[in-house]
Design an enzyme around this catalytic site. Structure first.
Site, PDB file in Angstrom:
ATOM      1  N   GLU A 296       3.429  60.040  23.099  1.00  0.00           N
ATOM      2  CA  GLU A 296       4.111  58.764  22.889  1.00  0.00           C
ATOM      3  C   GLU A 296       5.170  59.015  21.835  1.00  0.00           C
ATOM      4  O   GLU A 296       4.930  59.725  20.847  1.00  0.00           O
ATOM      5  CB  GLU A 296       3.142  57.675  22.433  1.00  0.00           C
ATOM      6  CG  GLU A 296       2.003  57.393  23.404  1.00  0.00           C
ATOM      7  CD  GLU A 296       2.479  56.969  24.781  1.00  0.00           C
ATOM      8  OE1 GLU A 296       3.566  56.356  24.868  1.00  0.00           O
ATOM      9  OE2 GLU A 296       1.790  57.258  25.775  1.00  0.00           O
TER      10      GLU A 296
ATOM     11  N   ASP B 292      -3.643  58.421  28.835  1.00  0.00           N
ATOM     12  CA  ASP B 292      -2.743  58.911  29.879  1.00  0.00           C
ATOM     13  C   ASP B 292      -3.032  60.367  30.219  1.00  0.00           C
ATOM     14  O   ASP B 292      -2.928  60.771  31.396  1.00  0.00           O
ATOM     15  CB  ASP B 292      -1.292  58.759  29.433  1.00  0.00           C
ATOM     16  CG  ASP B 292      -0.838  57.298  29.405  1.00  0.00           C
ATOM     17  OD1 ASP B 292      -1.695  56.423  29.645  1.00  0.00           O
ATOM     18  OD2 ASP B 292       0.346  57.047  29.140  1.00  0.00           O
TER      19      ASP B 292
ATOM     20  N   HIS C  50      -0.247  53.730  28.415  1.00  0.00           N
ATOM     21  CA  HIS C  50       0.799  54.144  27.481  1.00  0.00           C
ATOM     22  C   HIS C  50       0.212  54.515  26.115  1.00  0.00           C
ATOM     23  O   HIS C  50       0.846  54.291  25.091  1.00  0.00           O
ATOM     24  CB  HIS C  50       1.852  53.041  27.318  1.00  0.00           C
ATOM     25  CG  HIS C  50       2.682  52.839  28.559  1.00  0.00           C
ATOM     26  ND1 HIS C  50       3.573  53.770  29.024  1.00  0.00           N
ATOM     27  CD2 HIS C  50       2.726  51.790  29.427  1.00  0.00           C
ATOM     28  CE1 HIS C  50       4.148  53.319  30.139  1.00  0.00           C
ATOM     29  NE2 HIS C  50       3.633  52.126  30.408  1.00  0.00           N
TER      30      HIS C  50
ATOM     31  N   ASP D  31      -0.014  64.556  26.861  1.00  0.00           N
ATOM     32  CA  ASP D  31       0.837  63.376  26.969  1.00  0.00           C
ATOM     33  C   ASP D  31       1.276  62.984  25.566  1.00  0.00           C
ATOM     34  O   ASP D  31       0.485  63.106  24.600  1.00  0.00           O
ATOM     35  CB  ASP D  31       0.098  62.212  27.637  1.00  0.00           C
ATOM     36  CG  ASP D  31       1.010  61.026  27.883  1.00  0.00           C
ATOM     37  OD1 ASP D  31       1.716  61.034  28.905  1.00  0.00           O
ATOM     38  OD2 ASP D  31       1.048  60.115  27.034  1.00  0.00           O
TER      39      ASP D  31
END
Length: 606
Positions: A40, A184, A179, A38
């Protein structure tokens, strides 16, 4: 058709003496190493955004093997709305390592694993963009996206959407998505395992099954995928068989196993074919030496079995020809067969197209259109028809006590237009199209253009088929990518034998063997070939490919210099229309420029 290919084998779907191993099924999901990742980022697009955090979890068989997490300095400030969403601020990433230091660690961490992500195109897109910017080769990971998997097994009654937070709550994940990359990724691990549990009863138990797991394929169709097991990964023809060993469908492919497997995935969207798969119980492969042989065998098998799920090439006898009849005052007739000694054009795929070609000739030449058989010399004169009054028929029926010699010139012009030079028809209809266009009668101009196109295409097809249909034997060779030769023997346009030689093999002895063992083909009535017209078209297309060399030819293989093939692009029509619309005072260069394609085409033999 003699060939060096092995005999057909059949995959019946029933137990045989050969017991397949578990390795033949693929890699079991419990043995697959997944890296759930994952990211960001500072934005929604990889082209103008940067990575701010990477989180990844490596799992196999439900066991966590390792984790990786790192903040990343994107090289520019973090937007305020992203900071509010993720909690990652510009000050947090200011001292973090840049992506050029973090990315190699991630690629090493994920080596030889299958990448998993929720909405994988987003995360993988950023990773690939980073590799491109840094000059790294993308490792080509196999990627699994949990979003389409969730759409397959999670209904709207269970969850209003397929967001990660919604699925994590539904499956009671041990970590709540927030988030942040690692959290995540951990939540996605639990979601992945829950999805795989739901997919297992559907027969998705191996890594190879995941590639089509998200396809909206009915379970009864998906279960038929075992019909592809054991098929060779080679060029050839495949036959789907139904009850009573009926041939339901015939197809061809350069990779039999891969093509047949595609029928059990969402890539197959034809309703009729899905219906066919439901009733099929076996697939028979016919391995072929070359794609040309495969295409030819497909046509022959379709013509032989007339499978109910094949739409094309089932009834070659329904193709029509246009004949200039052999009588005292010839006329045009739409027929099913070809007779010796009379000019023909075609074949046409429909009677309507053949009639359009006939109308094109009638628009240009005053051939009679009545069907009565007229004597060469009539005792009494007949009554002229309306077409004669309009100047569209030379009315040989009105001659009495003598032969109408003037009609011979009309018949000769029609014979020339059909067999060699169609310019008389092309020029007349091109002028008519130009007049109609100048009067802005565009629908009528389109109708005339349709007739002309039908005529020139039918004439070009016959003129192209005629020489190869008359040729008793033609041997040609084409080099293969491996350094050998692809050899074919063609008799009267029919593929009679084919073989492929190795890079260190002398092809001439193989040519002699092919000629000695080639199929016997009886001479047809030209221009009709001794095979399905589509087979002749396939053979001609192969013979005209770059690199093909003639090894032996028994009869001349030529086409008229001013053949109909020179007009298939309707260059004369565009030239005439452009010349009329240009009007007086227009420089000649404009007309010459428009005429170039037609001029070049006129110089082309075939």
């Amino acid at each position: 058709m003699p060939s060096t290919t092995p005999s057909p084998t059949r995959s019946t779907g029933h137990p045989t003496a050969l017991q397949p191993s578990f390795e033949d099924l693929g890699t079991a999901l419990r043995d697959v190493t997944f890296v759930v990742v994952d990211l960001e980022t500072t934005g929604g697009r990889a082209a103008d955004g940067g990575i701010t955090e990477i989180g990844a979890v490596k799992v196999r068989g439900g066991e966590v093997l390792g984790e990786l997490q790192s903040l990343v300095n994107p090289g520019h400030p973090v937007p305020a709305f992203v900071a509010r969403l993720t909690g990652i601020t510009t000050s947090m990433v200011a001292t973090a390592p840049p992506v050029e230091l973090v990315l190699p660690s991630f690629l090493e961490f994920a080596r030889d694993a299958v990448l998993v992500a929720h909405n994988a195109p987003f995360d993988v897109g950023f990773l690939r963009a980073a590799c491109d910017r840094l000059g790294y080769d993308w490792p080509g990971f196999r990627v699994v996206d949990t979003v389409p998997l969730a759409r397959r097994v999670v209904t709207r009654d269970e969850a209003p959407n397929h967001k990660l937070s919604t699925l994590a709550a539904l499956f009671r994940a041990r970590v709540t998505p927030e988030h942040r990359a690692l959290a995540d990724a951990r939540a996605t691990v639990d979601v992945l395992h829950a999805l795989l549990e739901r997919l297992a009863p559907l027969g998705i138990t191996h890594l190879e099954d995941l590639a089509g797991a998200a396809d909206p394929v009915p379970p009864d169709v998906r279960r038929k995928r075992t019909l592809a097991d054991g098929l060779p990964e080679a060029p050839g023809v495949y036959l789907f068989r139904g009850p009573g060993d009926e041939v339901l469908y015939v197809g061809t492919s350069t990779n039999l196993r891969k093509r047949v497997r595609s029928y059990f995935t969402a890539a197959e969207k034809r309703g009729r074919i899905t219906e066919m798969v439901r009733i099929a119980h076996a697939v028979t492969p016919v391995v072929c030496a070359t794609p040309l042989e495969a295409s030819v065998r497909e046509l022959r098998l379709i013509a032989e079995h007339a499978p109910r799920y094949n739409r094309r090439s089932k009834h070659p006898e329904r193709q029509t020809w246009v004949r200039l009849t052999d009588e005292a005052y010839p006329r045009l007739s739409v027929v099913r067969d070809v007779r010796a000694g009379t000019p023909h054009i075609g074949p046409f795929t429909s009677r309507q197209t053949a009639l359009a070609a006939v109308e094109a000739v009638h628009d240009a030449l005053p051939l009679r259109q009545c069907t009565a058989r007229l004597p060469r010399v009539a005792r009494t004169a007949g009554s002229p028809c309306a077409l004669a009054g309009m100047g569209r028929c030379s009315a040989p029926c009105t001659a009495a006590g003598r032969a109408d010699d003037g009609y011979d010139a009309v018949a000769d012009a029609a014979r020339t237009a059909l067999t060699s030079d169609p310019s008389s028809v092309v020029d007349a209809l091109a002028a008519r199209v130009a007049r109609l266009a100048a009067q802005e009668r565009f629908e009528e101009a389109g109708t005339v253009t349709h007739r002309l196109r039908a005529f020139v295409q039918g004439a070009a097809r016959a003129q192209r088929l005629d020489p190869v249909a008359r040729c008793a034997e033609l041997v040609a060779a084409r080099p293969t990518p491996a350094g050998g030769w692809e050899l074919v023997v063609v008799k009267h346009a029919r593929l009679a034998a084919t073989a492929v030689t190795g890079p260190d093999e002398d092809p001439l002895p193989v040519v002699d063997a092919l000629r000695a063992t080639a199929e016997f083909v009886a001479p047809p009535v030209a221009p009709a070939p001794a095979c399905h017209p589509e087979e002749a078209a396939l053979v001609l297309a192969w013979l005209e490919e770059p690199g093909v060399r003639l090894v032996h030819v028994s009869d001349p293989w030529t086409c008229p210099v001013r053949s109909a093939a020179a007009h298939t692009d309707l260059g004369a029509v565009s030239t005439t229309v452009a010349g009329l619309w240009a009007g007086p005072g227009t420089p000649d260069e404009t007309t010459e420029h428009v005429a170039d394609p037609g001029s070049v085409a006129t110089m082309t033999a075939c």
